[in-house]
Design a protein around this motif. Structure first.
Motif: not given
Ligand SMILES: Cc1cc2nc3c(=O)[nH]c(=O)nc-3n(C[C@H](O)[C@H](O)[C@H](O)COP(=O)(O)OP(=O)(O)OC[C@H]3O[C@@H](n4cnc5c(N)ncnc54)[C@H](O)[C@@H]3O)c2cc1C
Length: 387
Positions: A269, A160, A148, A254, A164-165, A248
Motif C-alpha cells: 500500500g 482493501l 495492488s 496496514k 482504501e484504493y 492503493p
C-alpha cells in the motif's frame, strides 16, 4: 522443487529492487513474475528525482524520454504553471524501465522466473512453499511484491475496502514528437476536479502522450466516460485502448508482515495518496525489505512476525509518515476544492514548493508545515478528522 533463501513474488520496481539487494548481500534469491518481460504496466511513467535517488545505480539516459522541470495545473477555471530551474522527474516507459531493473537484479545474481504465476503459498516447517502454474519453490522468506492486485497480501491482512484504493485508467496516444513538444514541453499537465481524490493527467513521452484519470474507487462512477471526455476536451479524437489498475491509498497503516512474509511496494500500500506516485516507495521498501531479510536469516527466530516487524518501523521512519501527510493533503485539497484552486492560482509558491517533494528537496512533512501558514486551522482539523 527449487530451494532459495528468499523468494520474491513480482518483478516490478519493488520486486526487482528487493531481488537486487538480496542477491547483492549474498542471499540465494529467486524472483518470479507471471508476465513475460517486457510487459505493459498501467502507469504514467513519472519517475521522480526522489525515486531515482533510492536506486543504487544511475538510470540509463536513453530510458528518460522527457526531463520534467515543472507542472501545469488546472483546477476548475484556474490554471497555474510553474517551472523549476532543476529537474523534478523524468518520464519513462514502464515496460522498458522495469526490464532495466530486472536486468540489474539478474546481474547481481538473482534468478528470474518469468511467465510463472504464483497461485498459492503455504508455510510448512522452515519454509514457505510457493506454488506457481509451472513449479514449486521453497523459500525461507517470501517478499510479496506482486502489486495492488496480487495474492501475497491475502496471507498477511484483509483485502482493501473500496475507499482504501483508487482506480487508475490510462491510455497511450501515439503522436509525433514535434506535436508533443508544441502541446507541452518539459512539463506535465494535471487537472484536478474531474474525479474525487484524484485527477486527470497528460504526460509527454517519446512518440506518445500518456493520458489518464484516477479517483477513489468507491466514488468513481463510469471511469471510461470520464477518460473519454477528458481526452476529447484535450483535443484528441481517435479510438484508444484503456487499461485499468488499482492504486492503493498510502498513509493508511496496514499490516505488512506475517511469519516469513514481508509485503513491499503496492502490495504493502505504499503509494503517495495525493500524487499517485508509487515507484519511489516501491524501490525504497524493496531495499528495506532486503536488508530485513538478510538480518533475519542470521538469526534462528528471525522469520517470526515480531522479528520482521522491524520492517514496519523502518518504513515508517523513512517514508510512511510522509505518505500519511500525502493522504492528509489529498483530503484537504479534495474536500475544499474552491479554497485550494484559488490559493494555487493566487500564490505560485503553493505549487512551486510542492514540486520540491518529487524533486527530493523537501519532505511532505516539511511541505505541510509550511502550507499550514496559508490554510485556516479549522480546514485542516476537518480534513484530519476524516483520516
Ligand atoms: C494508472 C496508473 C498510473 C500511475 N502513474 C504513476 C507514475 O506516473 N509514477 C509513479 O511513481 N507511480 C505511478 N503509479 C503507481 C505505480 O505504477 C506503482 O506504485 C508501482 O508500479 C508499484 O510497483 P510494484 O513493484 O510494487 O508493483 P507492480 O509494478 O504492480 O509490479 C507487480 C508485479 O507482480 C506481478 N504479479 C502480480 N501477481 C502475480 C502472481 N500471482 N504471480 C507472479 N507475479 C505476479 C505483476 O505481473 C507485476 O509485474 C501509477 C499507477 C497506475 C495504476
Amino acid at each position: 522443487m527449487r530451494d532459495c533463501d528468499v523468494g520474491i513474488i513480482g518483478a516490478g520496481p519493488s520486486g526487482a529492487t528487493a531481488a537486487y539487494h538480496c542477491a547483492n548481500s549474498g542471499l540465494d534469491t529467486l524472483f518470479v513474475d507471471k508476465s513475460q518481460f517486457p510487459r505493459f504496466k498501467e502507469c504514467g511513467g513519472g519517475l521522480s528525482e526522489r525515486a531515482m535517488s533510492y536506486l543504487d545505480f544511475p538510470v540509463d539516459d536513453e530510458l528518460i524520454e522527457q526531463d520534467i522541470y515543472g507542472a501545469r495545473l488546472r483546477f476548475g477555471d484556474e490554471e497555474v504553471e510553474v517551472l523549476k530551474s532543476y529537474r523534478v522527474a523524468g518520464l519513462v516507459t514502464r515496460s522498458k524501465f522495469d526490464c532495466f531493473l530486472v536486468q540489474q537484479a539478474i546481474s547481481a545474481g538473482a534468478k528470474f522466473l518469468e511467465g510463472e504465476k504464483v497461485t498459492d503459498l503455504r508455510r510448512s516447517g522452515e519454509y514457505v512453499d510457493i506454488t506457481t502454474n509451472k513449479a514449486h519453490i521453497r523459500a525461507k522468506l517470501v517478499i510479496g511484491a506482486d502489486g495492488s492486485q496480487g495474492i501475497t497480501s491475502r496471507y498477511v491482512r484483509n483485502q482493501l475496502k473500496r475507499n482504501e484504493y483508487a482506480i487508475g485508467l490510462v491510455t497511450e496516444i501515439p503522436t509525433d514528437n514535434e506535436d508533443i513538444d508544441k502541446y507541452i514541453f518539459n512539463t506535465i499537465e494535471i487537472h484536478f476536479g474531474i474525479t474525487n481524490m484524484g485527477y486527470g493527467w497528460v504526460f509527454p513521452h517519446e512518440g506518445y502522450f500518456n493520458v489518464g484519470i484516477a479517483g477513489i474507487a468507491d466514488a468513481l462512477r463510469n471511469p471510461k466516460k470520464i477518460l473519454t471526455n477528458f481526452i476529447r476536451e484535450r483535443g484528441f479524437h481517435g479510438q484508444y485502448r484503456f487499461r485499468a489498475h488499482r492504486i492503493p491509498m498510502g498513509g493508511v497503516r496496514k499490516k505488512k508482515v506475517a511469519d516469513r512474509i514481508i509485503l513491499v511496494g503496492d502490495a504493502a500500500g505504499f503509494v503517495d495518496s495525493f500524487l499517485g506516485e508509487g515507484i519511489a516507495y516501491a524501490i525504497l521498501s524493496g531495499k528495506i525489505a532486503a536488508r530485513v531479510c538478510h538480518n533475519a536469516l542470521q538469526n534462528n527466530q528471525g522469520w517470526r512476525e515480531d522479528s520482521l516487524s522491524i520492517y514496519n518501523e523502518e518504513c515508517y521512519k523513512q517514508f510512511e509518515r510522509d505518505l500519511k501527510c500525502s493522504l492528509m493533503l489529498a483530503k484537504l485539497v479534495h474536500r475544499f476544492p474552491k479554497f485550494f484552486s484559488q490559493l494555487m492560482a493566487s500564490d505560485e509558491s503553493v505549487l512551486g514548493r510542492y514540486l520540491d517533494i518529487p524533486a527530493n528537496k523537501l519532505t511532505y512533512r516539511e511541505y505541510l508545515r509550511w502550507l499550514k501558514r496559508k490554510v485556516p486551522g479549522f480546514l485542516i482539523q476537518r480534513a484530519m478528522k476524516s483520516i
